[in-house]
Design a protein around this motif. Structure first.
Motif, short mmCIF file in Angstrom:
data_model
loop_
_atom_site.label_atom_id
_atom_site.label_comp_id
_atom_site.label_asym_id
_atom_site.label_seq_id
_atom_site.Cartn_x
_atom_site.Cartn_y
_atom_site.Cartn_z
N ASP A 138 37.52 -67.53 125.93
CA ASP A 138 37.53 -67.37 124.68
C ASP A 138 36.62 -66.16 124.24
O ASP A 138 37.28 -65.31 123.23
N HIS A 151 39.09 -53.63 128.86
CA HIS A 151 39.91 -54.69 129.46
C HIS A 151 39.95 -56.08 128.91
O HIS A 151 41.23 -56.67 128.34
N CYS A 152 38.67 -56.43 127.94
CA CYS A 152 38.83 -57.53 127.34
C CYS A 152 39.78 -57.65 126.24
O CYS A 152 40.40 -58.50 125.78
N GLU A 179 37.64 -58.40 140.25
CA GLU A 179 39.00 -58.52 139.49
C GLU A 179 38.74 -59.11 138.35
O GLU A 179 38.57 -60.36 138.29
N GLY A 185 40.44 -67.24 131.60
CA GLY A 185 40.73 -67.87 130.44
C GLY A 185 39.66 -67.98 129.41
O GLY A 185 39.62 -68.93 128.41
N SER A 242 42.14 -55.31 125.51
CA SER A 242 43.72 -55.92 126.01
C SER A 242 44.13 -57.08 126.23
O SER A 242 45.35 -57.13 126.01
N ARG A 243 43.15 -58.05 126.70
CA ARG A 243 43.54 -59.35 126.42
C ARG A 243 43.30 -60.19 125.39
O ARG A 243 43.53 -61.47 125.50
N GLY A 249 41.10 -59.26 135.54
CA GLY A 249 42.36 -60.27 135.59
C GLY A 249 42.31 -61.05 134.31
O GLY A 249 42.08 -60.37 133.39
N ASP A 250 42.61 -62.37 134.03
CA ASP A 250 42.56 -63.23 132.94
C ASP A 250 41.40 -63.46 132.40
O ASP A 250 41.33 -64.47 131.74
N LEU A 251 40.24 -62.89 132.78
CA LEU A 251 38.82 -63.25 132.45
C LEU A 251 38.60 -64.69 132.52
O LEU A 251 37.99 -65.21 131.70
N VAL A 269 40.47 -61.01 123.94
CA VAL A 269 39.54 -61.67 124.08
C VAL A 269 38.40 -60.91 123.28
O VAL A 269 38.01 -59.80 123.38
#
Ligand code: NAD
Length: 251
Positions: free
Chosen positions: A51, A68-69, A43, A49, A71-72, A45-47, A74
């Motif tokens: 950068d 995905h990155c 998953e 955290g 969209s977050r 998820g929030d990678l 990152v």
């Protein structure tokens, strides 16, 4: 330039040959911290955290991972090949909706390979015929390689600027298309051989002479200075950039 303190880096495809080498390189860098390792089935998820994410997976998985990155919010440094014009166009739309996310897609992070492509493009306008031979280990899943495709694209642009156009069929004597692929009008030959890592020759011919420009990566560590340089600079390049040469002042 990212914020003060160690830059947090997550790697997608971390169990693969390139991903594992990137993890080791990040762990060995004082200004970087390995925040997370992701591979197939994990998953995102929030990678963790991160950068910056470094993505070396497989061509069919990479666009969704990178999306995905993005969209977050990152930044992403992408080494996975297989980025068609269509996939790039979709990615550019995704990135355009962000507040300054940077994505670098580089078919080859070895400095010598970037120079080889630049030299080949420089020479291409002066030669009647040009062919590319790319040679890799037999476990490579795609052919022609991303580096060969990028080289052919740069050579095609240089030939067009010089008024040369595609390498004519008449010079390749290939009515059945048996001599290999053509990328952007340039013949590209793919060799897969045990013992090889990543190698490429650009052969440029004119009456009575030939110029060969060759680059060899003998070990995956050859890609690491370019990957780490990209990790440190990706936030300064918002949008989608294709080719490490644009970060090195060679583009
Ligand atoms: P590899 O097969 O050793 O590793 C790929 C990894 O991706 C594996 O661990 C696999 O489990 C993982 N993976 C598969 N699906 C995934 C998913 N959906 N999400 C996350 N991870 C997933 O391959 P490699 O030799 O490390 O090469 C990886 C890619 O990098 C290839 O496209 C290759 O052509 C490219 N490559 C680029 C450069 C460069 O300089 N840009 C250099 C070498 C290789």
């Amino acid at each position: 330039m990212l914020a003060m303190g160690a830059t947090r880096v997550a790697v997608i495809g971390a169990s693969g040959r390139m991903g594992a080498t990137v993890c080791a390189a990040v762990e060995g860098a004082d200004d970087l911290e390995l925040a997370g390792r992701f591979d197939v089935g994990d998953e995102l998820g929030d990678l963790a955290g991160a950068d910056v994410v470094v993505e070396f997976s497989v061509p069919d998985a990479s666009p969704a991972n990178v999306a995905h990155c993005v969209s977050r919010g990152v930044h992403v440094v992408v080494g996975t090949t297989g980025w068609s014009d269509e996939r790039l166009a979709t990615l550019r739309e995704q990135v355009a909706r962000t507040q300054g996310v940077g994505v670098l897609i580089a078919p080859n992070f070895a400095l010598g390979a970037v120079l080889m492509m630049a030299f080949a493009a420089k020479a291409a306008g002066y030669y009647e015929s040009v062919e590319v031979i790319e040679l890799h280990h037999p476990d490579k899943v795609d052919a022609p390689s991303g580096t060969a495709a990028r080289t052919a694209s740069l050579i095609g642009e240089a030939r067009a600027s010089a008024g040369l156009g595609p390498v004519p069929d008449a010079t390749t004597h290939d009515p059945e298309g048996a001599r290999g692929a053509r990328v952007n009008g340039i013949p590209v030959h793919s060799v897969r051989l045990r013992g090889l890592v990543a190698h490429q020759e650009v052969l440029l011919g004119a009456p009575g002479e030939m110029l060969t420009i060759r680059h060899d990566s003998f070990d995956r560590v050859s890609f690491m200075p370019g990957v780490l340089a990209a990790v440190r600079a990706v936030d300064e390049h918002p949008g989608v950039t294709v080719g490490l040469e644009h970060y090195l002042g060679l583009g």
